[in-house]
Design a protein around this motif. Structure first.
Motif, PDB file in Angstrom:
ATOM      1  N   ASN A 200       0.853  -1.193   0.000  1.00 20.62           N
ATOM      2  CA  ASN A 200       0.000   0.000   0.000  1.00 20.62           C
ATOM      3  C   ASN A 200       0.886   1.238   0.000  1.00 20.62           C
ATOM      4  O   ASN A 200       1.105   1.876   1.032  1.00 20.62           O
ATOM      5  CB  ASN A 200      -0.923  -0.014   1.217  1.00 20.62           C
ATOM      6  N   THR A 202       1.667   4.996  -1.862  1.00 23.11           N
ATOM      7  CA  THR A 202       1.149   6.060  -2.711  1.00 23.11           C
ATOM      8  C   THR A 202       2.132   6.349  -3.835  1.00 23.11           C
ATOM      9  O   THR A 202       3.331   6.502  -3.607  1.00 23.11           O
ATOM     10  CB  THR A 202       0.912   7.343  -1.897  1.00 23.11           C
ATOM     11  N   GLU A 204       2.768   8.753  -7.433  1.00 26.93           N
ATOM     12  CA  GLU A 204       2.324  10.001  -8.054  1.00 26.93           C
ATOM     13  C   GLU A 204       3.282  10.404  -9.165  1.00 26.93           C
ATOM     14  O   GLU A 204       4.495  10.219  -9.050  1.00 26.93           O
ATOM     15  CB  GLU A 204       2.243  11.108  -7.010  1.00 26.93           C
ATOM     16  N   LYS A 214      -2.097   9.821  -9.654  1.00 28.02           N
ATOM     17  CA  LYS A 214      -1.962   9.624  -8.219  1.00 28.02           C
ATOM     18  C   LYS A 214      -2.837   8.450  -7.817  1.00 28.02           C
ATOM     19  O   LYS A 214      -4.043   8.434  -8.083  1.00 28.02           O
ATOM     20  CB  LYS A 214      -2.342  10.873  -7.429  1.00 28.02           C
ATOM     21  N   SER A 215      -2.216   7.461  -7.176  1.00 31.83           N
ATOM     22  CA  SER A 215      -2.945   6.249  -6.820  1.00 31.83           C
ATOM     23  C   SER A 215      -2.189   5.561  -5.692  1.00 31.83           C
ATOM     24  O   SER A 215      -1.316   6.165  -5.050  1.00 31.83           O
ATOM     25  CB  SER A 215      -3.076   5.328  -8.048  1.00 31.83           C
ATOM     26  N   SER A 216      -2.544   4.320  -5.443  1.00 35.62           N
ATOM     27  CA  SER A 216      -1.848   3.501  -4.446  1.00 35.62           C
ATOM     28  C   SER A 216      -1.655   2.104  -5.010  1.00 35.62           C
ATOM     29  O   SER A 216      -2.499   1.601  -5.772  1.00 35.62           O
ATOM     30  CB  SER A 216      -2.662   3.425  -3.149  1.00 35.62           C
ATOM     31  N   ASP A 272       5.820   7.125  -2.015  1.00 35.06           N
ATOM     32  CA  ASP A 272       6.043   7.379  -0.597  1.00 35.06           C
ATOM     33  C   ASP A 272       6.842   6.245   0.033  1.00 35.06           C
ATOM     34  O   ASP A 272       6.585   5.071  -0.221  1.00 35.06           O
ATOM     35  CB  ASP A 272       4.709   7.534   0.137  1.00 35.06           C
TER      36      ASP A 272
END
Length: 284
Positions: A200, A202, A204, A214-216, A272
């Motif tokens: 999980n 992030t 971008e 932008k998603s995960s 991230d």
């Protein structure tokens, strides 16, 4: 743990990502300098790296992102997965796949995290991706065990020249995505234990500061463990092998009207917990 490459040599990256230490010098030539040798001895390397007391302040040099290369620059195999986010399949007007559509990106397209991207045509598109590097030979691995075969994760871009990619009668996915610089990766490889939830993350992509994707990674149709299971059921995955896991919605070719990269555009890709890439587009 974080590792990178600099001038073709494997380096360890400090926890604050500010400095690096050459692995071969720090290990007395036990590991490295070539990256493939480190991946071939991954378990032993991890034991040494996590057990040694490396003094980055005394022995390290500052990180210069422009000097870094891809974390696994000469893999035996490169896998790329298409249509692995439902929203990306939807924007392409295609059905969600029942099995991972796989192609490759040739190693000649590999590049480090920061640099110039030469545009060979007027239809070059962006695709932000999580990239996986294999750490142990994986053959017929189950999804439940798959993470133990992963050396780490890095940030990638699957740049695509759409005109060549979609030329017929048979599409040229691999060639259209393999111009020089079309597979930047980095800035370093982060081992799965270094991120809070490797399933999980992030992701971008920004063009000139504007968010385009932008998603995960929790929205992957085939998450990393499933990809390792499916791919290793067909062909053994080797240490250092690279897997581009797919891109979320927001690519330029699916927009109305279509939007493609132009000279002067700056592409920033961030995941991230891992880091960022940055390419400045230039005319060929």
């Amino acid at each position: 743990m974080r590792i990178a490459t600099r001038s073709g040599r494997t380096v360890l990256v400090s926890a604050d990502s500010a400095s690096i230490v050459d692995v071969a010098r720090a290990s007395g030539d036990r590991f490295g300098p070539e990256p493939r040798g480190v991946y071939d001895a991954w378990d032993e390397f991890v034991d040494w790296a996590t057990g040694s007391s490396i003094d980055f302040a005394a022995d390290g040099v500052p990180v210069v992102l422009e000097e870094l290369g891809p974390p696994s620059p000469d893999p035996r195999q490169v896998f790329a997965i298409g249509l692995n986010y439902r929203d990306h399949a939807d924007e392409a007007g295609l059905e969600h796949p029942d099995s991972p559509p796989a192609f490759t990106k040739w190693v000649g397209s590999f590049a480090g995290p920061v640099g110039r991207l030469e545009l060979p045509a007027a239809t070059v598109d962006w695709e932000a991706e999580l990239v996986v590097v294999i750490g142990r030979r994986a053959e017929r691995v189950t999804a439940a065990d798959a993470w133990s075969y992963v050396a780490g994760l890095t940030v990638g871009q699957d740049y695509s020249e759409r005109a060549l990619q979609l030329s017929g009668p048979a599409p040229q996915f691999s060639l259209g995505k393999s111009f020089p610089g079309f597979a930047p990766q980095g800035p370093w490889l982060v081992t799965p234990d270094e991120v809070a939830d490797p399933d999980n993350l992030t992701i971008e992509c920004r063009i000139n500061g504007e968010t385009m994707q932008k998603s995960s990674t929790n929205r992957l149709i085939f998450p990393v463990p499933t990809l390792v299971e499916r791919l290793s059921s067909v062909v053994p995955l080797m240490p250092g092998d690279v897997i581009f896991t797919g891109t979320p919605a927001g690519v330029g070719g699916a927009r109305t009207p279509a939007v493609f990269l132009q000279a002067g555009d700056v592409v920033e890709t961030t995941i991230d917990g891992i880091g960022s890439l940055r390419q400045t587009c230039v005319a060929r």
